[in-house]
Design a protein around this motif. Structure first.
Motif, mmCIF file in Angstrom:
data_model
loop_
_atom_site.group_PDB
_atom_site.id
_atom_site.type_symbol
_atom_site.label_atom_id
_atom_site.label_comp_id
_atom_site.label_asym_id
_atom_site.label_seq_id
_atom_site.Cartn_x
_atom_site.Cartn_y
_atom_site.Cartn_z
ATOM 1 N N ILE A 1 23.216 -33.463 -26.896
ATOM 2 C CA ILE A 1 23.800 -33.315 -28.231
ATOM 3 C C ILE A 1 24.965 -34.279 -28.408
ATOM 4 O O ILE A 1 25.081 -34.950 -29.443
ATOM 5 N N ALA A 2 25.827 -34.362 -27.410
ATOM 6 C CA ALA A 2 26.978 -35.266 -27.493
ATOM 7 C C ALA A 2 26.530 -36.710 -27.700
ATOM 8 O O ALA A 2 27.076 -37.435 -28.544
ATOM 9 N N LEU A 3 25.534 -37.138 -26.944
ATOM 10 C CA LEU A 3 25.066 -38.519 -27.055
ATOM 11 C C LEU A 3 24.316 -38.758 -28.364
ATOM 12 O O LEU A 3 24.402 -39.847 -28.938
ATOM 13 N N LYS A 4 23.600 -37.753 -28.848
ATOM 14 C CA LYS A 4 22.917 -37.894 -30.142
ATOM 15 C C LYS A 4 23.940 -37.995 -31.272
ATOM 16 O O LYS A 4 23.790 -38.826 -32.183
ATOM 17 N N PHE A 5 24.981 -37.169 -31.218
ATOM 18 C CA PHE A 5 26.038 -37.249 -32.225
ATOM 19 C C PHE A 5 26.697 -38.626 -32.192
ATOM 20 O O PHE A 5 26.978 -39.211 -33.244
ATOM 21 N N ALA A 6 26.953 -39.132 -30.988
ATOM 22 C CA ALA A 6 27.559 -40.458 -30.860
ATOM 23 C C ALA A 6 26.643 -41.531 -31.439
ATOM 24 O O ALA A 6 27.101 -42.467 -32.099
ATOM 25 N N GLU A 7 25.365 -41.383 -31.187
ATOM 26 C CA GLU A 7 24.377 -42.331 -31.719
ATOM 27 C C GLU A 7 24.432 -42.368 -33.246
ATOM 28 O O GLU A 7 24.262 -43.415 -33.864
ATOM 29 N N TYR A 8 24.706 -41.196 -33.834
ATOM 30 C CA TYR A 8 24.772 -41.102 -35.292
ATOM 31 C C TYR A 8 26.175 -41.375 -35.839
ATOM 32 O O TYR A 8 26.425 -41.188 -37.030
ATOM 33 N N GLY A 9 27.111 -41.777 -34.965
ATOM 34 C CA GLY A 9 28.408 -42.242 -35.424
ATOM 35 C C GLY A 9 29.562 -41.278 -35.321
ATOM 36 O O GLY A 9 30.669 -41.590 -35.783
ATOM 37 N N ALA A 10 29.377 -40.121 -34.703
ATOM 38 C CA ALA A 10 30.463 -39.140 -34.587
ATOM 39 C C ALA A 10 31.318 -39.413 -33.355
ATOM 40 O O ALA A 10 30.802 -39.789 -32.294
ATOM 41 N N LYS B 1 28.601 -40.463 -39.265
ATOM 42 C CA LYS B 1 29.609 -41.504 -39.111
ATOM 43 C C LYS B 1 30.992 -41.012 -39.509
ATOM 44 O O LYS B 1 31.200 -40.474 -40.598
ATOM 45 N N GLY B 2 31.946 -41.168 -38.581
ATOM 46 C CA GLY B 2 33.323 -40.789 -38.846
ATOM 47 C C GLY B 2 33.636 -39.327 -38.615
ATOM 48 O O GLY B 2 34.808 -38.929 -38.677
ATOM 49 N N LYS B 3 32.631 -38.500 -38.340
ATOM 50 C CA LYS B 3 32.870 -37.079 -38.099
ATOM 51 C C LYS B 3 33.489 -36.879 -36.717
ATOM 52 O O LYS B 3 33.276 -37.670 -35.799
ATOM 53 N N LYS B 4 34.245 -35.807 -36.578
ATOM 54 C CA LYS B 4 34.866 -35.441 -35.301
ATOM 55 C C LYS B 4 34.188 -34.168 -34.805
ATOM 56 O O LYS B 4 34.289 -33.114 -35.447
ATOM 57 N N ALA B 5 33.500 -34.289 -33.673
ATOM 58 C CA ALA B 5 32.692 -33.175 -33.180
ATOM 59 C C ALA B 5 33.195 -32.670 -31.836
ATOM 60 O O ALA B 5 33.554 -33.455 -30.958
ATOM 61 N N VAL B 6 33.205 -31.360 -31.687
ATOM 62 C CA VAL B 6 33.563 -30.695 -30.430
ATOM 63 C C VAL B 6 32.299 -30.053 -29.880
ATOM 64 O O VAL B 6 31.647 -29.266 -30.579
ATOM 65 N N ILE B 7 31.943 -30.385 -28.645
ATOM 66 C CA ILE B 7 30.750 -29.818 -28.027
ATOM 67 C C ILE B 7 31.146 -29.185 -26.705
ATOM 68 O O ILE B 7 31.647 -29.864 -25.806
ATOM 69 N N THR B 8 30.937 -27.892 -26.567
ATOM 70 C CA THR B 8 31.252 -27.220 -25.314
ATOM 71 C C THR B 8 30.047 -27.315 -24.369
ATOM 72 O O THR B 8 28.906 -27.425 -24.792
ATOM 73 N N ALA C 1 34.355 -34.838 -28.705
ATOM 74 C CA ALA C 1 35.210 -34.207 -27.697
ATOM 75 C C ALA C 1 34.289 -33.460 -26.748
ATOM 76 O O ALA C 1 33.611 -32.504 -27.147
ATOM 77 N N ILE C 2 34.260 -33.911 -25.504
ATOM 78 C CA ILE C 2 33.369 -33.350 -24.491
ATOM 79 C C ILE C 2 34.122 -32.260 -23.734
ATOM 80 O O ILE C 2 35.052 -32.552 -22.973
ATOM 81 N N ILE C 3 33.740 -31.018 -23.932
ATOM 82 C CA ILE C 3 34.394 -29.919 -23.218
ATOM 83 C C ILE C 3 33.535 -29.540 -22.015
ATOM 84 O O ILE C 3 32.329 -29.327 -22.132
ATOM 85 N N TYR C 4 34.190 -29.469 -20.855
ATOM 86 C CA TYR C 4 33.481 -29.155 -19.616
ATOM 87 C C TYR C 4 34.279 -28.114 -18.849
ATOM 88 O O TYR C 4 35.484 -27.955 -19.034
ATOM 89 N N ALA C 5 33.581 -27.418 -17.953
ATOM 90 C CA ALA C 5 34.235 -26.367 -17.175
ATOM 91 C C ALA C 5 34.804 -26.890 -15.867
ATOM 92 O O ALA C 5 35.941 -26.577 -15.511
ATOM 93 N N GLY C 6 34.000 -27.697 -15.122
ATOM 94 C CA GLY C 6 34.478 -28.100 -13.811
ATOM 95 C C GLY C 6 34.102 -29.491 -13.344
ATOM 96 O O GLY C 6 34.794 -30.069 -12.501
ATOM 97 N N ASN C 7 33.016 -30.036 -13.856
ATOM 98 C CA ASN C 7 32.526 -31.321 -13.360
ATOM 99 C C ASN C 7 33.102 -32.474 -14.174
ATOM 100 O O ASN C 7 32.488 -32.973 -15.117
ATOM 101 N N GLU C 8 34.295 -32.902 -13.801
ATOM 102 C CA GLU C 8 34.964 -33.960 -14.554
ATOM 103 C C GLU C 8 34.195 -35.277 -14.477
ATOM 104 O O GLU C 8 34.105 -36.009 -15.469
ATOM 105 N N GLU C 9 33.632 -35.573 -13.327
ATOM 106 C CA GLU C 9 32.905 -36.831 -13.164
ATOM 107 C C GLU C 9 31.746 -36.927 -14.151
ATOM 108 O O GLU C 9 31.540 -37.960 -14.796
ATOM 109 N N ALA C 10 30.994 -35.841 -14.275
ATOM 110 C CA ALA C 10 29.862 -35.831 -15.203
ATOM 111 C C ALA C 10 30.348 -35.948 -16.648
ATOM 112 O O ALA C 10 29.740 -36.653 -17.466
ATOM 113 N N ALA C 11 31.443 -35.264 -16.965
ATOM 114 C CA ALA C 11 31.988 -35.322 -18.323
ATOM 115 C C ALA C 11 32.456 -36.729 -18.667
ATOM 116 O O ALA C 11 32.224 -37.227 -19.786
ATOM 117 N N GLN C 12 33.109 -37.383 -17.732
ATOM 118 C CA GLN C 12 33.587 -38.746 -17.976
ATOM 119 C C GLN C 12 32.413 -39.720 -18.133
ATOM 120 O O GLN C 12 32.502 -40.683 -18.899
#
Length: 244
Positions: A20-29, A3-10, A32-43
């Motif tokens: 991992i991103a969704l699990k971190f969000a579930e736990y309150g973090a 909770k309250g943590k700021k996480a960067v996931i490439t 920052a979703i880093i993606y190479a090319g698929n903006e739609e999937a990242a959004q």
């Protein structure tokens, strides 16, 4: 737990990174979703994370580019205030037998999988040192432990991540920064979705089945949480016993 943590996931727009991103969000973090090319999937990942009540933003970045990684970390710090957790999950494959492997295929895999992790660690480290705390989780592979025919470049990059993990762990331990690696085996992603239960590779797994992305995500969350503050420099397999 986060909770309250700021996480960067490439590499967080799909597969293990997405989980991992969704699990971190579930736990309150906030993530920052880093993606190479698929903006739609990242959004889409951002929307799913935001639905869990956290902040989530997508950032396009070629992690293999030193300056681009630097600029992206700066943007994340500006928008999130700080960085508490870095997960280096971005990775590519360019498989081929060593006798026929192109130099460009070897370089591309090392540049993304290994140098990309270095770039992100290099630019997040000043933030961690100033905060006198931080968590780094590098996504290696059992291919980096065992080697794998047809994957000399991938195996080398993942073995290199293990060495990078241990060196960074030693360098930053005094600043209360933990750096660990996860080495997944065969995990159910788009690449393995069509594998049947009698696939020959599954026969080499003592547990007799493919792992799930959640298995990796839960371990990443544990390593990113304060509960693991005395664990650093470790390489933990999530492989059903494949690399025993």
């Amino acid at each position: 737990m986060l909770k309250g943590k700021k996480a960067v996931i490439t590499g967080a727009s799909r597969g293990i990174g997405r989980a991992i991103a969704l699990k971190f969000a579930e736990y309150g973090a906030d993530v920052a979703i880093i993606y190479a090319g698929n903006e739609e999937a990242a959004q889409e990942v951002c929307k799913e994370a935001q639905a869990k009540g956290v902040d989530a933003k997508a950032f396009q970045c070629n992690v293999a580019d030193f300056e681009e990684a630097k600029q992206t970390v700066a943007k994340i710090k500006e928008q999130f205030g700080t960085v508490d957790i870095l997960v280096n999950n971005a990775g590519i494959t360019r498989d081929g037998l060593i006798a026929m492997m192109k130099e460009s295929d070897f370089d591309a895999v090392l540049d993304t999988n290994l140098k990309g992790a270095f770039n992100m660690i290099r630019h997040c480290t000043p933030i961690f040192m100033k905060n006198r705390k931080g968590k780094i989780v590098n996504m290696s592979s059992i291919s980096g432990i065992m080697g794998n025919a047809g994957q000399a470049n991938y195996s080398a990059s993942k073995a290199g991540l293990i060495g990078l993990t241990k060196s960074v762990a030693r360098e930053l331990a005094a600043r209360n920064v933990c750096c660990n690696a996860i080495a997944p085996g065969m995990i159910r992603t788009d690449m393995t979705a069509d594998f049947s239960s009698d696939h020959p590779m599954i026969a080499s797994i003592p547990m007799g089945r493919i792992g799930e992305v959640e298995d990796v995500a839960e371990l990443a969350a544990f390593l990113a949480a304060d509960i693991s503050n005395y664990i650093t420099g470790e390489v933990i397999r999530v492989d059903g016993g494949m690399a025993i």
